[in-house]
Scaffold this active site. Structure first.
Site, PDB file in Angstrom:
ATOM      1  N   GLN A  11       0.832  -1.194   0.000  1.00 16.24           N
ATOM      2  CA  GLN A  11       0.000   0.000   0.000  1.00 16.24           C
ATOM      3  C   GLN A  11       0.869   1.248   0.000  1.00 16.24           C
ATOM      4  O   GLN A  11       1.899   1.312   0.650  1.00 16.24           O
ATOM      5  CB  GLN A  11      -0.894  -0.015   1.240  1.00 16.24           C
ATOM      6  CG  GLN A  11      -1.982   1.023   1.245  1.00 16.24           C
ATOM      7  CD  GLN A  11      -2.971   0.775   2.382  1.00 16.24           C
ATOM      8  OE1 GLN A  11      -3.064  -0.317   2.909  1.00 16.24           O
ATOM      9  NE2 GLN A  11      -3.712   1.802   2.767  1.00 16.24           N
ATOM     10  N   SER A  90       4.462  -6.077   2.997  1.00 17.72           N
ATOM     11  CA  SER A  90       3.172  -5.920   3.665  1.00 17.72           C
ATOM     12  C   SER A  90       2.057  -6.513   2.799  1.00 17.72           C
ATOM     13  O   SER A  90       2.022  -7.708   2.561  1.00 17.72           O
ATOM     14  CB  SER A  90       2.929  -4.441   3.992  1.00 17.72           C
ATOM     15  OG  SER A  90       1.771  -4.284   4.771  1.00 17.72           O
ATOM     16  N   LEU A  91       1.149  -5.687   2.302  1.00 12.29           N
ATOM     17  CA  LEU A  91       0.078  -6.155   1.425  1.00 12.29           C
ATOM     18  C   LEU A  91       0.629  -6.970   0.258  1.00 12.29           C
ATOM     19  O   LEU A  91       0.000  -7.928  -0.199  1.00 12.29           O
ATOM     20  CB  LEU A  91      -0.700  -4.945   0.906  1.00 12.29           C
ATOM     21  CG  LEU A  91      -1.685  -5.175  -0.229  1.00 12.29           C
ATOM     22  CD1 LEU A  91      -2.838  -6.031   0.245  1.00 12.29           C
ATOM     23  CD2 LEU A  91      -2.164  -3.851  -0.788  1.00 12.29           C
ATOM     24  N   ARG A 115      -9.178  -7.639   5.024  1.00  6.07           N
ATOM     25  CA  ARG A 115      -7.996  -7.104   5.712  1.00  6.07           C
ATOM     26  C   ARG A 115      -8.012  -5.574   5.693  1.00  6.07           C
ATOM     27  O   ARG A 115      -7.774  -4.907   6.701  1.00  6.07           O
ATOM     28  CB  ARG A 115      -6.726  -7.623   5.032  1.00  6.07           C
ATOM     29  CG  ARG A 115      -5.393  -7.168   5.653  1.00  6.07           C
ATOM     30  CD  ARG A 115      -4.256  -7.769   4.842  1.00  6.07           C
ATOM     31  NE  ARG A 115      -2.925  -7.524   5.410  1.00  6.07           N
ATOM     32  CZ  ARG A 115      -2.155  -6.503   5.101  1.00  6.07           C
ATOM     33  NH1 ARG A 115      -2.583  -5.581   4.242  1.00  6.07           N
ATOM     34  NH2 ARG A 115      -0.956  -6.376   5.650  1.00  6.07           N
ATOM     35  N   HIS A 201       0.927  -1.850  11.204  1.00  6.82           N
ATOM     36  CA  HIS A 201       2.059  -2.646  11.700  1.00  6.82           C
ATOM     37  C   HIS A 201       2.506  -2.208  13.097  1.00  6.82           C
ATOM     38  O   HIS A 201       3.687  -2.262  13.422  1.00  6.82           O
ATOM     39  CB  HIS A 201       3.223  -2.622  10.709  1.00  6.82           C
ATOM     40  CG  HIS A 201       2.843  -3.175   9.373  1.00  6.82           C
ATOM     41  ND1 HIS A 201       2.513  -4.497   9.193  1.00  6.82           N
ATOM     42  CD2 HIS A 201       2.698  -2.569   8.166  1.00  6.82           C
ATOM     43  CE1 HIS A 201       2.197  -4.684   7.916  1.00  6.82           C
ATOM     44  NE2 HIS A 201       2.297  -3.541   7.282  1.00  6.82           N
ATOM     45  N   GLN A 250       1.350 -10.309  10.817  1.00  4.81           N
ATOM     46  CA  GLN A 250       1.881  -9.291   9.920  1.00  4.81           C
ATOM     47  C   GLN A 250       1.115  -7.974  10.029  1.00  4.81           C
ATOM     48  O   GLN A 250       1.660  -6.897   9.823  1.00  4.81           O
ATOM     49  CB  GLN A 250       1.829  -9.822   8.478  1.00  4.81           C
ATOM     50  CG  GLN A 250       2.541  -8.938   7.469  1.00  4.81           C
ATOM     51  CD  GLN A 250       1.695  -8.741   6.233  1.00  4.81           C
ATOM     52  OE1 GLN A 250       0.538  -8.334   6.318  1.00  4.81           O
ATOM     53  NE2 GLN A 250       2.282  -9.030   5.077  1.00  4.81           N
TER      54      GLN A 250
END
Length: 314
Positions: A11, A90-91, A115, A201, A250
């Site tokens: 993202q 991440s994503l 999510r 996060h 995560q």
């Protein structure tokens, strides 16, 4: 042995028009957008290609980014260049998991939509924040975050270890701003508050991770075709049974991207192919090890780079 890694951005790299040329010219890429629209009951083409305010809202951004990355991946897979290992920031880890076969795209896009919703709504808007800290070592950032958290009784934690000299911190806005001041006083070159909708996060999103875990339990994971690395550990995941727990964690734990890259290099990766919008990951890799080959596939014409890639495998 010479190895090639496919890596996928997260993202923040999104923009209006991403992957449009792939959608318009290649049927296998269009099909990915059609699947996303059908599975989510959203007009994914309109979301990604037409001016709108939703694309930068986390609950929409994540599904749009996954769709764009996987659409471009479909075009890349038609080339003679295949991955030996995959990872994502991440994503981007979900695109990597589609690439290695753990999720079908249909499964992944529904998961990522949930999510995004959970992450968007876990912390009220304006409560959390994130900042990029430039020119400060990991140990000092961790030390100052701990001190500020204790002093204010608020959360501020390292969120992303991206590359040498760039660490992102996340948490309660007041604590992040205080940490910014302390880090600059301690010698950080810059502390840049990021335009994000939440403290991603960080432990403030633990509830979002737990909600996602319930969605993950409904899915049966497929076998991994090739290795992938987890953001949480920075290491290759050897047992697919660990994947669900790692994806839950995560959401609220630090992304160890630098470690992911270093471990891929230690495993023999010499070529990184970034698939998706932007060139963020390519920039990180050049700062981690400028000797490695880095290719970015973002536009249709970028596919020509793959025809010129020399075959270096033994």
């Amino acid at each position: 042995m010479f190895k090639t890694a496919f890596i996928f951005p997260g993202q923040g790299s999104q923009y209006i028009g991403m992957a449009r040329d792939f959608y318009e010219k290649l049927p296998e890429c269009k099909e990915i957008f059609d699947i996303a629209s059908r599975e989510l009951n959203l007009d994914m083409q309109k979301l990604c290609f037409e001016e709108n305010e939703l694309l930068n809202k986390t609950e929409y951004t994540q599904a749009a980014m996954l769709t764009s990355c996987v659409s471009i991946l479909m075009a890349v897979l038609k080339s003679d260049v295949k991955p030996d290992i995959v990872a994502g920031l991440s994503l981007g880890e979900y695109s990597a998991l589609v690439a290695n076969g753990v999720f079908t795209f249909s499964e992944a896009v529904k998961l990522v939509r949930k999510r995004g919703i959970y992450m968007e709504h876990e912390v009220p808007n304006g409560i959390g924040s994130m900042s990029a800290i430039l020119g400060m070592d990991k140990e000092k950032v961790e030390e100052i975050c701990q001190k500020v958290s204790k002093e204010l009784n608020k959360v501020v934690e390292p969120a992303n270890f991206n590359c040498p000299g760039q660490i992102v911190i996340s948490g309660d806005k007041v604590a992040v701003l205080k940490a910014n001041e302390k880090l600059k006083e301690a010698g950080a070159k810059r502390a840049i508050e990021l335009n994000v909708s939440g403290p991603f996060h960080s432990s403030l999103l633990k509830g979002a991770g737990e909600k996602l875990a319930m969605e993950l339990e409904k899915i049966e994971l497929h076998d991994m075709n090739i290795p992938y690395l987890s953001n949480v550990t920075g290491k290759i995941v050897s047992d697919k049974e660990n994947i669900k727990k790692l994806l839950e964690e995560q959401v609220y734990k630090s992304v160890r991207w630098q470690e992911c890259v270093e471990n891929m290099i230690n495993d023999g990766v010499e070529r990184f192919i970034e698939i998706g919008p932007g060139k963020t990951l390519s920039g990180f890799i050049k700062k981690i090890d400028k000797t490695k080959e880095v290719i970015n596939i973002e536009k249709l014409e970028d596919l020509e780079k793959l025809t010129n890639v020399s075959i270096k495998k033994n």
